[in-house]
Design an enzyme around this catalytic site. Structure first.
Site, PDB file in Angstrom:
ATOM      1  N   TYR A 177      40.017  32.029  37.556  1.00 26.64           N
ATOM      2  CA  TYR A 177      40.189  33.252  38.343  1.00 26.64           C
ATOM      3  C   TYR A 177      41.013  34.246  37.526  1.00 26.64           C
ATOM      4  CZ  TYR A 177      41.936  36.436  41.935  1.00 26.64           C
ATOM      5  OH  TYR A 177      42.263  37.558  42.652  1.00 26.64           O
ATOM      6  N   GLU A 218      38.433  42.013  40.288  1.00 27.49           N
ATOM      7  CA  GLU A 218      38.600  40.572  40.454  1.00 27.49           C
ATOM      8  C   GLU A 218      37.411  39.860  39.839  1.00 27.49           C
ATOM      9  OE1 GLU A 218      40.230  38.319  44.208  1.00 27.49           O
ATOM     10  OE2 GLU A 218      38.078  38.560  44.395  1.00 27.49           O
TER      11      GLU A 218
END
Ligand code: GDP
Ligand code: MN
Length: 383
Positions: free
Chosen positions: A101, A189
């Site tokens: 991530y 993101e």
């Protein structure tokens, strides 16, 4: 503005952040052609602005163009959490070794940019933050100084990224930061950032939110926006020069001045209700604007009552009353409208409303009284 994944990836590509090669398709034939063009195994991904597409069946692997076409046929038109799929992204698929991530977001309270990275990728980061907060490395980047390589290393080592992915992961971070700053984004993101079996590190997903207030600096924003469907009510409101935002409740709201409208939302909440929208008619609003506002709000079937809260400063309450009465004459009004008027010519406005014969038109003196009345009317018959 939230970008679709394919748009986010186009943006990342411009800043030389590695993303898989892909094409957008709007029907099964285009999907087949895209898969033929890419060659080999592909992944077919629903383009909707909502996460969890994988779990919802919006991401399918295909080993050949025929499979890509039938995957597209299944995914197009699918309803994912209320979003209907109009496009799919066909991408070359590879073998994934690990999922990570990585994100940048505007940290308003620290007045800087927050970078976050985790070796636990591909799943909901909120879940990781709750169950294993130490698995997320956080680095604050001072916007005046910008990013340095040590920030990138801090993120990668802090997150415990696999040794095999470290070098490329570190190299991806500064360009991703530049994409964030130079596009006036408030969020980028990448979940997951992946290590492929080839040793390459690639952004497999991209969620990008751009700051609408910066669109004058980026002519291409409007091009990005044209792919987005604006809800009918919002389009109409914009056309009529009204500041409108749809919310989830059943009490329609009209007020003048953003501050007053926001406090009206609070008062409706305090009265036990939920607002159906935010609508600011602005200072100096006249009869026509008021009438248009009522028309837009009552076109929403969810609206069971309307609360009009006007403070007459520059705005004249008699003109507001005129607009409301005009709307009642022009539209086939089915829901009650509770009106609270105060300020310039309020007496006169209230009298005009009281004299109007329509029983769906109700005048109240105070903001709280009006909110309570509107909430009670909205809930009438439902509980
Ligand atoms: P989201 O569920 O909406 O966040 O969609 P993502 O783009 O993040 O994809 C969800 C998951 O699907 C990823 O975490 C991967 O495990 C898988 N996935 C997506 N693209 C590919 C691909 O090209 N190849 C393979 N093997 N898996 C993929
Ligand atoms: Mn994802």
């Amino acid at each position: 503005m939230d970008l679709f994944e394919y748009q986010g990836k186009e943006l990342l590509r411009k800043f030389e952040v590695p993303v898989p090669e892909g094409r957008v398709a709007t029907n099964p034939d285009e999907a087949r052609a895209a898969a033929e063009g890419l060659g080999g195994k592909v992944v077919v991904k629903a383009q909707v602005q909502v996460g969890g597409r994988g779990k919802a069946g919006g991401i399918k692997l295909a080993s050949n163009p025929d499979e890509a076409s039938s995957a597209a046929e299944q995914i197009l038109g699918m309803d994912i959490k209320g979003h209907v799929v109009k496009r799919v992204l066909i991408e070359r698929a590879g073998i994934i070794e690990s999922e990570y991530y990585l994100s940048f977001l505007l940290d308003r309270s620290e007045r800087d940019v927050l970078g976050m990275m985790s070796a636990k990728g591909g799943i909901d980061i909120e879940e990781v933050a709750e169950t294993d907060p130490d698995a997320i490395a956080r680095v604050h980047i001072p916007p005046l100084l910008g990013i340095s390589d040590f920030h990138a290393r801090e993120l990668v080592f802090g997150a415990g990224i696999d040794a095999a992915a470290r070098k490329e992961a570190i190299a991806i971070i500064p360009p991703l930061y530049r994409a964030f700053v130079e596009s006036d984004a408030s969020l980028i993101e990448v979940n997951p950032l992946v290590l492929m079996d080839t040793g390459r590190v690639v952004a497999l997903d991209a969620k990008v939110t751009l700051d609408d207030s910066a669109d004058y600096r980026h002519p291409y924003f409007s091009e990005l926006k044209s792919a987005h469907e604006v809800p009918e009510q919002e389009r109409l409101a914009k056309e009529k020069g009204l500041n409108f935002i749809k919310l989830q409740g059943d009490v329609g709201i009209i007020g003048n001045g953003a501050g007053l409208v926001m406090s009206t939302l609070d008062v409706v909440k305090a009265a036990g209700g939920d607002s159906a929208n935010f609508l600011d008619v602005g200072g100096g609003a006249g009869a026509e604007l008021l009438s248009n506002a009522l028309e837009i709000i009552t076109s929403d079937k969810a609206v069971k009552a309307v609360l009009v809260n006007i403070f007459g400063g520059i705005t004249r309450c008699d003109l507001v009353a005129e607009g409301i009465i005009d709307a009642f004459g022009r539209l086939d009004m089915k829901v009650p409208v509770v009106v609270r008027l105060d300020g310039t010519n309020a007496e006169q406005g209230r009298k005009m409303l009281a004299d109007a014969p329509d029983e769906l038109l109700i005048a109240e003196k105070t903001m709280l009284g009006a909110a309570e009345k509107a909430v009670a009317l909205a809930h009438r018959g439902t509980d």
